[in-house]
Design an enzyme around this catalytic site. Structure first.
Site, mmCIF file in Angstrom:
data_model
loop_
_atom_site.group_PDB
_atom_site.id
_atom_site.type_symbol
_atom_site.label_atom_id
_atom_site.label_comp_id
_atom_site.label_asym_id
_atom_site.label_seq_id
_atom_site.Cartn_x
_atom_site.Cartn_y
_atom_site.Cartn_z
ATOM 1 N N PRO A 63 -30.475 9.212 -7.959
ATOM 2 C CA PRO A 63 -29.079 8.785 -8.089
ATOM 3 C C PRO A 63 -28.646 7.885 -6.936
ATOM 4 O O PRO A 63 -27.612 7.224 -7.008
ATOM 5 C CB PRO A 63 -28.288 10.092 -8.095
ATOM 6 C CG PRO A 63 -29.224 11.168 -7.720
ATOM 7 C CD PRO A 63 -30.616 10.656 -7.805
ATOM 8 N N GLU B 58 -33.708 19.078 -4.736
ATOM 9 C CA GLU B 58 -32.791 18.228 -3.964
ATOM 10 C C GLU B 58 -33.288 16.795 -3.884
ATOM 11 O O GLU B 58 -32.598 15.910 -3.375
ATOM 12 C CB GLU B 58 -32.596 18.788 -2.549
ATOM 13 C CG GLU B 58 -31.789 20.065 -2.487
ATOM 14 C CD GLU B 58 -30.448 19.929 -3.190
ATOM 15 O OE1 GLU B 58 -29.744 18.928 -2.974
ATOM 16 O OE2 GLU B 58 -30.111 20.830 -3.980
ATOM 17 N N ARG C 209 -39.408 -2.171 -24.671
ATOM 18 C CA ARG C 209 -38.904 -2.951 -25.811
ATOM 19 C C ARG C 209 -38.725 -4.433 -25.447
ATOM 20 O O ARG C 209 -38.622 -5.280 -26.318
ATOM 21 C CB ARG C 209 -37.626 -2.348 -26.388
ATOM 22 C CG ARG C 209 -36.430 -2.373 -25.497
ATOM 23 C CD ARG C 209 -35.318 -1.504 -26.050
ATOM 24 N NE ARG C 209 -34.798 -1.989 -27.323
ATOM 25 C CZ ARG C 209 -33.953 -3.007 -27.450
ATOM 26 N NH1 ARG C 209 -33.551 -3.669 -26.377
ATOM 27 N NH2 ARG C 209 -33.521 -3.372 -28.631
ATOM 28 N N ASP D 110 -28.619 -8.479 -27.986
ATOM 29 C CA ASP D 110 -28.236 -7.116 -27.608
ATOM 30 C C ASP D 110 -27.105 -7.137 -26.583
ATOM 31 O O ASP D 110 -26.921 -8.137 -25.880
ATOM 32 C CB ASP D 110 -29.429 -6.391 -26.966
ATOM 33 C CG ASP D 110 -30.390 -5.844 -28.004
ATOM 34 O OD1 ASP D 110 -30.015 -5.760 -29.176
ATOM 35 O OD2 ASP D 110 -31.523 -5.497 -27.608
HETATM 36 N N1 SAM Z 1 -29.677 15.742 -4.206
HETATM 37 C C1 SAM Z 1 -29.820 14.543 -4.968
HETATM 38 C C2 SAM Z 1 -28.601 13.666 -4.775
HETATM 39 O O1 SAM Z 1 -27.496 14.192 -4.789
HETATM 40 O O2 SAM Z 1 -28.742 12.439 -4.694
HETATM 41 C C3 SAM Z 1 -29.942 14.852 -6.453
HETATM 42 C C4 SAM Z 1 -31.262 15.394 -6.839
HETATM 43 S S1 SAM Z 1 -31.401 15.605 -8.574
HETATM 44 C C5 SAM Z 1 -30.787 17.215 -8.799
HETATM 45 C C6 SAM Z 1 -33.119 15.792 -8.867
HETATM 46 C C7 SAM Z 1 -33.838 14.528 -9.293
HETATM 47 O O3 SAM Z 1 -33.307 14.064 -10.514
HETATM 48 C C8 SAM Z 1 -33.771 13.350 -8.363
HETATM 49 O O4 SAM Z 1 -34.713 13.451 -7.306
HETATM 50 C C9 SAM Z 1 -34.070 12.200 -9.282
HETATM 51 O O5 SAM Z 1 -35.471 12.004 -9.452
HETATM 52 C C10 SAM Z 1 -33.476 12.661 -10.598
HETATM 53 N N2 SAM Z 1 -32.170 12.054 -10.869
HETATM 54 C C11 SAM Z 1 -30.984 12.682 -10.899
HETATM 55 N N3 SAM Z 1 -29.987 11.865 -11.211
HETATM 56 C C12 SAM Z 1 -30.546 10.654 -11.418
HETATM 57 C C13 SAM Z 1 -30.015 9.386 -11.760
HETATM 58 N N4 SAM Z 1 -28.732 9.181 -11.945
HETATM 59 N N5 SAM Z 1 -30.886 8.362 -11.878
HETATM 60 C C14 SAM Z 1 -32.205 8.529 -11.677
HETATM 61 N N6 SAM Z 1 -32.764 9.719 -11.342
HETATM 62 C C15 SAM Z 1 -31.949 10.763 -11.201
#
Ligand code: SAM
Length: 238
Positions: A94, A122, A160, A175
């Site tokens: 994220p 995390e 795609r 698109d």
């Molecule tokens: N503690 C992290 C933070 O707040 O930034 C969030 C960790 S999340 C619970 C666990 C995993 O989900 C991340 O390491 C990532 O690989 C994935 N993930 C969660 N949200 C995502 C998003 N919006 N885009 C891409 N990957 C995501």
């Protein structure tokens, strides 16, 4: 394009890439998708892929050793500068750059080989990011419980757009986002359904009028839902 997914839940991907365009692209040899269990790269006898965070706090953090071992095994090196030409190591997070259609197109056009790291808990030990990752990508401003659903989104959106993946019967040219606008509305038979009629203009065969109607509707929809896109809108919808 060859895509390698690194995950602690390989079963998650099951048949997810076995439908529609992605399936066809796989069968045609346009893309190869492999799923690897990170535990296979763990070096300790318990096959640990996570541990407690330094500094305390909630949750677990994914350990660097299995990820370094996996990338070394897949790309032949852990030196980011020595990756094979056209190879990327993508961390889904994220905290990464928000994924946009323009970025997806760029990746589809320039990348031959992609290793995708799916985080859990995390997240991943930051040293992975510092040493291995070429691109940190977020699929949106929300937090998933793992990177696997994000990996499906990224792979689907990229594949795609690979040359020939869509086949001749469809095109990504019109698109949403491709020309700065959302797509226009679409209709099919019957021309009237439960009292709802297809707009007359689509039935009259006048291509210039249809084009202009579609452009107008795309603009209206973009204005309604995504005003932010309107700056820089330049293309046609049809
Ligand atoms: N503690 C992290 C933070 O707040 O930034 C969030 C960790 S999340 C619970 C666990 C995993 O989900 C991340 O390491 C990532 O690989 C994935 N993930 C969660 N949200 C995502 C998003 N919006 N885009 C891409 N990957 C995501």
């Amino acid at each position: 394009m060859k895509i390698d997914l690194l995950t602690i839940f390989p079963e998650f991907f099951g048949q997810v890439f076995d439908f529609g365009i992605i399936r066809r692209a796989k069968l045609a040899g346009i893309v190869e998708i492999n799923v690897y269990d990170l535990r296979e790269f763990a070096t300790d006898k318990h096959k640990m892929t996570d541990d407690r965070p330094f500094g305390g706090g909630d949750g677990m953090v994914m350990k660097p050793e299995p990820i370094f071992a996996a990338v070394e095994s897949l790309l032949g090196t852990c030196d980011r500068d020595a990756y094979p030409k056209g190879a990327k190591v993508v961390l889904l997070s994220p905290q990464g750059h928000p994924l946009k259609q323009s970025r997806v197109r760029d990746l589809a056009e320039t990348v031959d080989r992609m290793v995708i790291l799916c985080g859990r808990y995390e997240g991943i030990d930051e040293r992975v990011n510092e040493a291995l990752v070429t691109d940190e990508i977020s699929i949106g401003d929300y937090v998933l419980s793992g990177g696997e659903p994000a990996a499906v989104v990224l792979v689907d959106a990229m594949v795609r757009l690979l040359p020939e993946a869509l086949g001749s019967e469809t095109s990504a040219e019109n698109d949403s986002f491709s020309n700065g606008l959302l797509d226009c509305p679409h209709y099919t038979r019957p021309a009237e359904f439960r009292g709802m009629k297809v707009p007359e203009v689509l039935l009259n065969g006048n291509h210039a009028e249809i084009e202009s109607w579609r452009r107008q509707k795309a603009l209206e929809k973009t204005k309604k839902f995504r005003k932010d896109l309107l700056e820089g809108a330049n293309g046609e919808c049809g």
